[in-house]
Design a protein around this motif. Structure first.
Motif, mmCIF file in Angstrom:
data_model
loop_
_atom_site.group_PDB
_atom_site.id
_atom_site.type_symbol
_atom_site.label_atom_id
_atom_site.label_comp_id
_atom_site.label_asym_id
_atom_site.label_seq_id
_atom_site.Cartn_x
_atom_site.Cartn_y
_atom_site.Cartn_z
ATOM 1 N N GLN A 49 0.850 -1.186 0.000
ATOM 2 C CA GLN A 49 0.000 0.000 0.000
ATOM 3 C C GLN A 49 0.880 1.228 0.000
ATOM 4 O O GLN A 49 2.066 1.170 0.229
ATOM 5 C CB GLN A 49 -0.894 0.004 1.248
ATOM 6 N N SER A 50 0.277 2.381 -0.271
ATOM 7 C CA SER A 50 1.020 3.631 -0.193
ATOM 8 C C SER A 50 0.108 4.733 0.259
ATOM 9 O O SER A 50 -1.092 4.694 0.056
ATOM 10 C CB SER A 50 1.633 3.995 -1.547
ATOM 11 N N VAL A 51 0.703 5.706 0.918
ATOM 12 C CA VAL A 51 -0.013 6.918 1.288
ATOM 13 C C VAL A 51 0.592 8.037 0.475
ATOM 14 O O VAL A 51 1.737 8.410 0.674
ATOM 15 C CB VAL A 51 0.140 7.220 2.789
ATOM 16 N N ASN A 52 -0.165 8.565 -0.457
ATOM 17 C CA ASN A 52 0.357 9.580 -1.364
ATOM 18 C C ASN A 52 0.016 10.950 -0.833
ATOM 19 O O ASN A 52 -1.145 11.330 -0.786
ATOM 20 C CB ASN A 52 -0.242 9.382 -2.756
ATOM 21 N N THR A 53 1.036 11.675 -0.408
ATOM 22 C CA THR A 53 0.816 13.042 0.039
ATOM 23 C C THR A 53 1.516 14.030 -0.884
ATOM 24 O O THR A 53 1.728 15.177 -0.527
ATOM 25 C CB THR A 53 1.351 13.228 1.473
ATOM 26 N N SER A 54 1.856 13.581 -2.064
ATOM 27 C CA SER A 54 2.703 14.396 -2.920
ATOM 28 C C SER A 54 1.953 15.090 -4.052
ATOM 29 O O SER A 54 2.570 15.684 -4.919
ATOM 30 C CB SER A 54 3.809 13.532 -3.534
ATOM 31 N N THR A 55 0.622 14.958 -4.089
ATOM 32 C CA THR A 55 -0.128 15.607 -5.153
ATOM 33 C C THR A 55 0.216 17.084 -5.187
ATOM 34 O O THR A 55 0.053 17.800 -4.214
ATOM 35 C CB THR A 55 -1.635 15.430 -4.915
ATOM 36 N N LYS A 350 -4.043 8.067 10.285
ATOM 37 C CA LYS A 350 -4.754 9.245 10.772
ATOM 38 C C LYS A 350 -4.757 10.371 9.738
ATOM 39 O O LYS A 350 -5.734 11.115 9.623
ATOM 40 C CB LYS A 350 -4.139 9.720 12.088
ATOM 41 N N LEU A 351 -3.672 10.497 8.980
ATOM 42 C CA LEU A 351 -3.635 11.527 7.953
ATOM 43 C C LEU A 351 -4.641 11.242 6.845
ATOM 44 O O LEU A 351 -5.280 12.153 6.313
ATOM 45 C CB LEU A 351 -2.226 11.638 7.367
ATOM 46 N N VAL A 352 -4.783 9.962 6.507
ATOM 47 C CA VAL A 352 -5.783 9.593 5.506
ATOM 48 C C VAL A 352 -7.181 9.850 6.051
ATOM 49 O O VAL A 352 -8.049 10.406 5.361
ATOM 50 C CB VAL A 352 -5.617 8.123 5.098
ATOM 51 N N GLU A 353 -7.408 9.453 7.286
ATOM 52 C CA GLU A 353 -8.720 9.682 7.898
ATOM 53 C C GLU A 353 -9.025 11.177 7.986
ATOM 54 O O GLU A 353 -10.161 11.617 7.792
ATOM 55 C CB GLU A 353 -8.767 9.046 9.282
ATOM 56 N N GLN A 354 -8.008 11.973 8.295
ATOM 57 C CA GLN A 354 -8.189 13.423 8.346
ATOM 58 C C GLN A 354 -8.626 13.964 6.987
ATOM 59 O O GLN A 354 -9.480 14.861 6.897
ATOM 60 C CB GLN A 354 -6.892 14.095 8.790
ATOM 61 N N GLY A 355 -8.045 13.416 5.912
ATOM 62 C CA GLY A 355 -8.455 13.824 4.577
ATOM 63 C C GLY A 355 -9.912 13.545 4.325
ATOM 64 O O GLY A 355 -10.631 14.369 3.730
ATOM 65 N N ARG A 356 -10.377 12.404 4.786
ATOM 66 C CA ARG A 356 -11.792 12.066 4.602
ATOM 67 C C ARG A 356 -12.692 12.938 5.485
ATOM 68 O O ARG A 356 -13.828 13.271 5.112
ATOM 69 C CB ARG A 356 -12.022 10.583 4.875
ATOM 70 N N ASP A 399 6.490 22.212 4.967
ATOM 71 C CA ASP A 399 7.158 22.692 3.752
ATOM 72 C C ASP A 399 6.172 23.216 2.715
ATOM 73 O O ASP A 399 6.550 23.454 1.560
ATOM 74 C CB ASP A 399 8.032 21.585 3.157
ATOM 75 N N LEU A 400 4.899 23.373 3.135
ATOM 76 C CA LEU A 400 3.829 23.898 2.296
ATOM 77 C C LEU A 400 3.348 22.914 1.240
ATOM 78 O O LEU A 400 2.529 23.263 0.380
ATOM 79 C CB LEU A 400 4.223 25.225 1.633
ATOM 80 N N SER A 401 3.831 21.670 1.285
ATOM 81 C CA SER A 401 3.241 20.629 0.441
ATOM 82 C C SER A 401 1.878 20.273 1.015
ATOM 83 O O SER A 401 1.614 20.448 2.207
ATOM 84 C CB SER A 401 4.139 19.396 0.382
ATOM 85 N N ILE A 402 1.002 19.789 0.149
ATOM 86 C CA ILE A 402 -0.361 19.534 0.593
ATOM 87 C C ILE A 402 -0.488 18.149 1.215
ATOM 88 O O ILE A 402 0.281 17.237 0.920
ATOM 89 C CB ILE A 402 -1.367 19.698 -0.557
ATOM 90 N N LYS A 403 -1.459 18.016 2.071
ATOM 91 C CA LYS A 403 -1.755 16.769 2.770
ATOM 92 C C LYS A 403 -3.057 16.184 2.213
ATOM 93 O O LYS A 403 -3.793 16.873 1.486
ATOM 94 C CB LYS A 403 -1.921 17.059 4.268
ATOM 95 N N ASN A 415 -9.065 11.423 -5.383
ATOM 96 C CA ASN A 415 -7.615 11.381 -5.212
ATOM 97 C C ASN A 415 -7.184 11.232 -3.751
ATOM 98 O O ASN A 415 -5.987 11.340 -3.460
ATOM 99 C CB ASN A 415 -6.978 12.636 -5.812
ATOM 100 N N LEU A 416 -8.119 10.988 -2.871
ATOM 101 C CA LEU A 416 -7.733 10.703 -1.487
ATOM 102 C C LEU A 416 -7.084 9.327 -1.419
ATOM 103 O O LEU A 416 -7.525 8.389 -2.088
ATOM 104 C CB LEU A 416 -8.953 10.740 -0.570
ATOM 105 N N PRO A 417 -6.031 9.166 -0.625
ATOM 106 C CA PRO A 417 -5.387 7.856 -0.502
ATOM 107 C C PRO A 417 -6.346 6.818 0.056
ATOM 108 O O PRO A 417 -7.318 7.141 0.745
ATOM 109 C CB PRO A 417 -4.224 8.112 0.468
ATOM 110 N N ALA A 418 -6.074 5.560 -0.255
ATOM 111 C CA ALA A 418 -6.887 4.469 0.287
ATOM 112 C C ALA A 418 -6.745 4.417 1.797
ATOM 113 O O ALA A 418 -5.699 4.761 2.362
ATOM 114 C CB ALA A 418 -6.446 3.145 -0.332
ATOM 115 N N ASP A 419 -7.806 3.963 2.452
ATOM 116 C CA ASP A 419 -7.786 3.841 3.910
ATOM 117 C C ASP A 419 -6.723 2.842 4.356
ATOM 118 O O ASP A 419 -6.456 1.842 3.674
ATOM 119 C CB ASP A 419 -9.141 3.382 4.439
#
Length: 895
Positions: A49-55, A350-356, A399-403, A415-419
Motif C-alpha cells: 500500500q502507499s499513502v500519497n501526500t505528494s499531489t 490518521k492523515l488519511v482519515e483526516q483527509g476524509r 514545507d507547504l506541500s499539501i496533505k 484522489n484521497l489515498p486508500a484507507d
C-alpha cells in the motif's frame, strides 16, 4: 481563537511569540519522531500500500478559493505576518481570497505598555497586504474575555493583579463600574474603526479590505451555568451582564457602517458573534438561546460564527447540526477557525482519515452554501498551528506541500489515498504463557486478553474468521489471536506479515516457519486448540524495531488460512499491512467486587467515613498530568445490582470554586464507558461526570444533559483536609465478569484558575474527547464462587514456545497481580483528540498514567478493589529528543 486552552499543553502565561515558538517545537518533535517520510512531500510505500501526500498544488490551479468562491463563499485562512512573505505568501494568494488576522487585531494588541491606543506595525502590514492583493479581511475581535488588557476591567488602571486570573473571571483588583467599562469599550471600538479607516480608507471603499468582523467572541459558558443564564461568567459579564454584547454591536455598527464608512456605501461590514464548541448539543442550545435573546432585543448583528476547532473523534453531523440550528434566525453564518486534530501519535492512517474528515466538511459546506458568508481554516501549516501538540491539524505540511486534508477540503474525493487500517497497543507484561480468556468472574481470574475489545478480521463469515488483540513491551509485540475454523486438517495456519517479512505458524504444532523475503527467524508462537473443535487460539510475539518506535507505529498483518478450502481471512484479507501504534502507557486496570444482597448500598452522601467504604482498597490518583497540582486523592469503587458506586477523597490545602469554567474549579471527574467500547468518540452510553467541591454537577459530551442526569446521583462534602465526592452510576445491565471503561480525575484550582490535574488511567489528555485511552474496571464476585474455564486444550501447542531461533518470550503469568494489559479496538475511522479545553472541552481533562497503587486480592465482599501494577517504559530516545528541543526552545525564548 483561544489564547489559553487545555489541548495537551497548557499555554497559560506565555506571550504570543513564545506560544508560537513552543507550538513550532512541538510540531518539529512530532514530525521527527513520528514519520517524516509520510509528512513530507513524498510517496511512501507500506508493503502493498502507499499513502500519497505528494499531489502537487498544480493539480488544483484555482486553489481552495476556486472550490468555494463559485458557491458565493469566501475562502479564508487565519494567518500572521510570517505568512505574507516568500513561499507562504504564494500559497496564501493562490488558495484564499480572505484572511483573518490571527492576533494583531485583538484588543491587547491595540495598546502599548502605557495603555496608549495605536495601530501596531504588524496590523498595518496585514492590512496593506490585503489591500494590495485585493483580499478580504475578516476582523477578529472587539469584545473578548481573553487577550483584553487586564486594566480594561479595573477601577484603577494601574492596579497590579497579584493572584487573580482575569481570563477566568477573577482578579484581586477592584472592578470598574459598568459605566466606566462600557465607556472604555465604546472608545476602543471607535478608535479601531477610525484607525483602520485612516490607514486604508473608509469602510466600503475600494482600498479598505475589511468586510466582516467578529464583534463578540466566546461569550457562552461551557457548562449549564443557570446562575448566569448559560453565559460565561467573565469579567465582562460580571460587570455588565449581557449589555456589553448589545452595546459592542451597536457601536461597531455605528462606527464601521456609518461614521467611518464610505459615503453611499450600504452596510459594508458584516458583524458576527463567534463561539466554539457548538458541535456539542448542550453548548449549542445555550448559543441558540443567546442568539434568540439578541434578536428579541433587536441587536444590530449580521452573522453567527462557528469556530469548529475539532478532531477526528468529532461527528461531522454535529458540525452540520450547528449550522442548521441557526437557520431560523435568517443571519449569515461562517466557519471561522476550522482545524482538525488527528491526535498523537500522528500516523499515516490518521492523515488519511483526516483527509476524509475534511472531505465531509467540504460536502457540508456545499449543502449549507446558502447560509455561509465564508469558511476559514486556522493557521496555514502544521508547523505554525497553535494546536501542533494535538496532531497535524492543518491542510499543509511544514514545507507547504499539501496533505490528504487539502485534497479532501478541496473536494477531490477520488484522489484521497486508500484507507489504512490501524489500531493501538497498550504496554503490558504479557508473554506466550499469559492466561487465555475464560468465563471466570472471581477476583484475579480475568485474562489480559479479555480486558479490551478485539479487532475483527476483514470478513466476518466464511470458512475461517477471527479477531486479535496486541500489546507491547521491551521491543516486542505480543498478539492474541482467536480463530474460528472447525475443519482441522493439519494444514491450517496463521500468516504474520511485518516489515521484516512473512512468517507461517502451523495450527497443529505451533511451529513458526520463515518464508521467502523474511529475515532471520524472530517470531515465536503458542497455539491452543479449542476443546470443542470450533477453532484455535494463538499467542504470537514479534519484534518492534527501534525505527518503528521512533516513528510511533509498526506495520503488521495477521491472517488465518483454512487448509481444507484454502480460504484466507485476516485483518487485511489481501495481506496489506496496517499500522499498530505502541502506546506509551500501561492500561489502568481495577477490579470492583459486588456487594452482597445483605449489605446495604452506599447512601451517596459523600461521607468518606461510611462503614460500607471502610475496608475498600483505594486506587491513587497520583500521576500529575498537567500543571503543578497541590491536591492529591484516591478513588474507591464497588457495585451492586446495576449500579457502580464511586467515592473520591481529595486532600487539598486550597479549595477554590470561583472560576467560571467548571473544569477550572476544584472538582472531581469520573469517566464511564459502559461496555468498555474504547470507541473513538462519546456516545449516549459514555459519560464524563464532573462534580465540584461545592457539589455543582456538569457533564461532558455524549447524551443530552437530561439523559445524563437521569443516570447519575452525586454528592459532595467538605472534609477536614479537603473534600469528597460520591457517585452512583447506572450501568444499565451489570453482571460479574463485565468490563467497563473508566477513569478518575482531580482538577486542582487556586487563584481562580486550574493549576493542575491528576488522573488514574489516561496520560494522553484526550479523555474529554474520546474513551479510547481510559482504564478498565472489571465487575467481580466473591472469590469463593469461581466457576468456568477457558474451554481450551493445550495438547497441540505445548509446542507452546516454538522459537525456531532467537526471541524466546519471557514474562509473568497474566493472572498475577503484577500484570496489566490491554488494547484499543480499531477501525479505520478511529482516532482521538478533539477540540480541547474550550472548544468542546467537554471537560477540562488531561489524563495520567494508571495508579501505581496495588490492592490486595479480595477475599470477602468488603474488599471490592484490586489494582494491577504498571511496568516501566524506556523513554530514553524520546527524552533525549525532548531535551535537545527544550534547549533550543529555551534559547529561542531568551531572544
Amino acid at each position: 481563537m483561544k489564547s489559553q486552552r487545555q489541548w495537551g499543553v497548557d499555554l497559560v502565561g506565555f506571550t504570543q511569540r513564545k506560544k508560537k515558538i513552543f507550538s513550532m517545537l512541538i510540531a518539529f518533535i512530532t514530525a521527527v519522531a513520528c514519520f517524516a517520510p509520510v509528512i513530507g512531500h513524498t510517496t511512501t510505500a507500506y508493503a502493498d500500500q502507499s499513502v500519497n501526500t505528494s499531489t502537487e498544488t498544480d493539480s488544483y490551479p484555482n486553489g481552495i478559493k476556486g472550490e468555494y468562491n463559485p458557491l458565493g463563499i469566501n475562502a479564508g485562512v487565519g494567518i500572521s505576518t510570517n505568512d505574507i512573505t516568500g513561499e507562504a505568501e504564494k500559497t496564501v494568494l493562490k488558495n484564499f481570497n480572505q484572511f483573518t488576522v490571527e492576533n494583531d487585531l485583538k484588543p491587547e494588541y491595540w495598546y502599548d505598555s502605557n495603555h496608549n491606543f495605536r495601530m501596531s506595525d504588524n496590523a498595518k502590514k496585514m492590512l496593506t497586504f490585503a489591500s494590495k492583493n485585493h483580499l478580504v479581511v475578516y476582523g477578529h475581535v472587539l469584545a473578548w474575555y481573553s487577550q483584553t488588557p487586564d486594566w480594561f476591567f479595573q477601577a484603577d488602571e494601574n492596579c497590579q493583579d497579584t493572584d487573580g486570573s482575569p481570563d477566568n473571571g477573577s482578579t484581586t483588583c477592584p472592578l470598574a463600574s459598568k459605566e466606566v467599562l462600557l465607556q472604555r469599550q465604546q472608545t476602543f471600538i471607535k478608535n479601531v474603526a477610525e484607525a483602520i479607516s485612516n490607514y486604508v480608507g473608509p469602510f466600503g471603499s475600494s482600498t479598505n479590505p475589511v468586510k466582516a468582523y467578529d464583534v463578540v467572541n466566546e461569550s457562552i459558558s461551557d457548562s449549564e451555568s443557570p446562575e448566569t443564564n448559560g453565559m460565561r461568567n467573565s469579567l465582562w459579564y460580571q460587570i455588565t451582564g449581557e449589555e456589553y454584547i448589545d452595546d459592542s454591536f451597536t457601536w461597531a455598527n455605528e462606527y464601521m457602517n456609518n461614521t467611518y464608512a464610505e459615503k453611499g456605501s450600504s452596510h459594508p461590514v458584516k458583524l458576527f458573534i463567534n463561539d466554539y464548541g457548538d458541535d456539542g448539543a448542550a453548548k449549542r442550545s445555550r448559543y441558540v438561546a443567546l442568539i434568540q435573546r439578541m434578536v428579541d432585543r433587536k441587536v444590530p448583528f449580521d452573522g453567527i460564527g462557528h469556530q469548529t476547532h475539532v478532531s477526528l473523534s468529532t461527528n461531522t453531523d454535529d458540525i452540520k447540526a450547528a449550522i442548521d440550528a441557526m437557520r431560523k434566525f435568517g443571519k449569515k453564518q461562517a466557519i471561522t477557525e476550522l482545524d482538525v486534530g488527528t491526535g498523537t501519535p500522528v500516523t499515516p492512517q490518521k492523515l488519511v482519515e483526516q483527509g476524509r474528515f475534511y472531505y465531509r466538511v467540504n460536502q457540508i459546506i456545499h449543502e449549507e452554501k446558502d447560509q455561509l458568508f465564508s469558511v476559514t481554516v486556522w493557521d496555514l501549516t502544521d508547523a505554525t498551528s497553535w494546536r501542533a501538540s494535538d496532531g497535524s491539524p492543518c491542510l499543509f505540511n511544514a514545507d507547504l506541500s499539501i496533505k490528504p486534508a487539502y485534497i479532501g477540503y478541496i473536494g477531490d474525493e477520488g484522489n484521497l489515498p486508500a484507507d489504512i487500517k490501524s489500531t493501538t497497543a497498550f504496554k503490558a507484561d504479557t508473554n506466550l504463557d499469559s492466561a487465555l480468556p475464560s468465563d471466570k468472574t472471581t477476583p484475579g481470574s480475568g485474562s489480559p486478553w479479555d480486558r479490551l475489545p478485539h479487532t475483527s478480521f476483514a470478513k466476518t463469515t466464511g470458512a475461517v474468521t477471527g479477531e486479535f488483540l496486541p500489546y507491547w513491551n521491551d521491543g516486542k509485540m505480543t498478539v492474541y489471536v482467536s480463530i474460528k475454523d472447525a475443519t482441522n486438517t493439519g494444514n491450517d495456519k496463521l500468516v504474520v506479515t511485518t516489515d521484516s517479512g512473512r512468517y507461517d505458524i502451523a495450527r497443529s504444532t505451533g511451529k513458526v516457519s520463515t518464508q521467502t523475503g523474511a529475515s532471520t527467524q524472530v517470531v515465536t508462537a503458542r497455539v491452543v486448540n479449542q476443546k470443542d473443535g470450533s477453532g484455535y487460539q494463538a499467542v504470537i510475539q514479534v519484534p518492534i524495531s527501534a525505527s518503528d518506535m521512533s516513528r510511533s507505529y509498526t506495520d503488521f498483518n495477521i491472517q488465518g488460512v483454512d487448509g481444507t478450502t484454502g480460504t484466507v481471512n485476516g485483518w487485511n484479507a489481501e495481506n496489506v499491512m496496517g499500522n499498530i501504534s505502541p502506546l506509551q502507557q500501561t492500561l489502568g486496570y481495577v477490579e470492583a467486587m459486588q456487594l452482597s444482597q445483605k449489605t446495604a448500598a452506599p447512601q451517596v452522601d459523600a461521607n468518606p467515613s461510611a462503614a460500607v467504604w471502610s475496608s475498600i482498597t483505594p486506587v491513587s490518583l497520583d500521576e500529575v498530568t498537567d500543571g503543578s497540582p497541590l491536591a492529591t486523592g484516591t478513588a474507591k469503587v464497588m457495585w451492586k445490582d446495576d449500579t457502580l458506586y464511586v467515592l473520591v477523597n481529595v486532600v487539598d490545602p486550597y479549595i477554590d470554586t470561583s472560576a467560571s469554567s467548571p473544569w477550572e474549579q476544584d472538582s472531581v471527574e469520573v469517566y464511564i464507558d459502559r461496555g468498555n467500547t474504547k470507541s473513538a468518540s462519546y456516545s449516549d452510553s459514555t459519560q464524563q461526570i464532573r462534580v465540584s467541591a461545592d457539589g455543582l454537577v456538569s457533564y461532558g459530551s455524549g447524551a443530552s444533559t437530561e439523559i445524563q442526569q437521569s443516570l447519575v446521583k452525586t454528592a459532595a462534602t467538605r472534609t477536614k483536609n479537603g473534600y469528597a465526592v460520591e457517585m452512583a452510576i447506572d450501568l444499565g445491565k451489570a453482571q460479574a465478569g463485565n468490563y467497563e471503561g473508566a477513569d478518575f480525575q482531580i482538577n486542582d484550582a487556586k487563584g481562580g484558575s486550574r493549576i493542575g490535574i491528576r488522573n488514574w488511567a489516561n496520560p494522553t489528555g484526550d479523555g474529554y474527547a474520546t474513551p479510547a485511552h481510559w482504564g478498565v474496571l472489571r465487575l467481580v464476585e466473591s472469590a469463593s464462587r469461581d466457576t468456568g474455564g477457558d474451554g481450551s486444550d493445550a495438547n497441540s501447542a505445548d509446542a507452546g514456545k516454538n522459537t525456531a531461533g532467537r526471541g524466546e518470550a519471557a514474562g509473568n503469568q497474566a493472572s498475577k497481580p503484577s500484570e496489566a494489559a490491554g488494547n484499543q479496538a480499531s477501525k479505520p475511522s478511529e482516532a482521538a483528540g478533539n477540540q480541547a479545553s474550550k472548544p468542546s472541552e467537554a471537560a477540562g481533562n488531561q489524563a495520567s498514567k494508571p495508579s501505581e497503587a496495588a490492592g490486595n486480592q479480595a477475599s470477602k465482599p468488603s474488599e471490592p478493589v484490586r489494582v494491577l501494577a504498571k511496568t516501566g517504559v524506556d523513554m530514553t530516545p524520546l527524552i533525549a529528543a525532548v531535551v535537545v528541543m527544550a534547549a533550543l526552545g529555551s534559547a529561542l525564548l531568551r531572544h
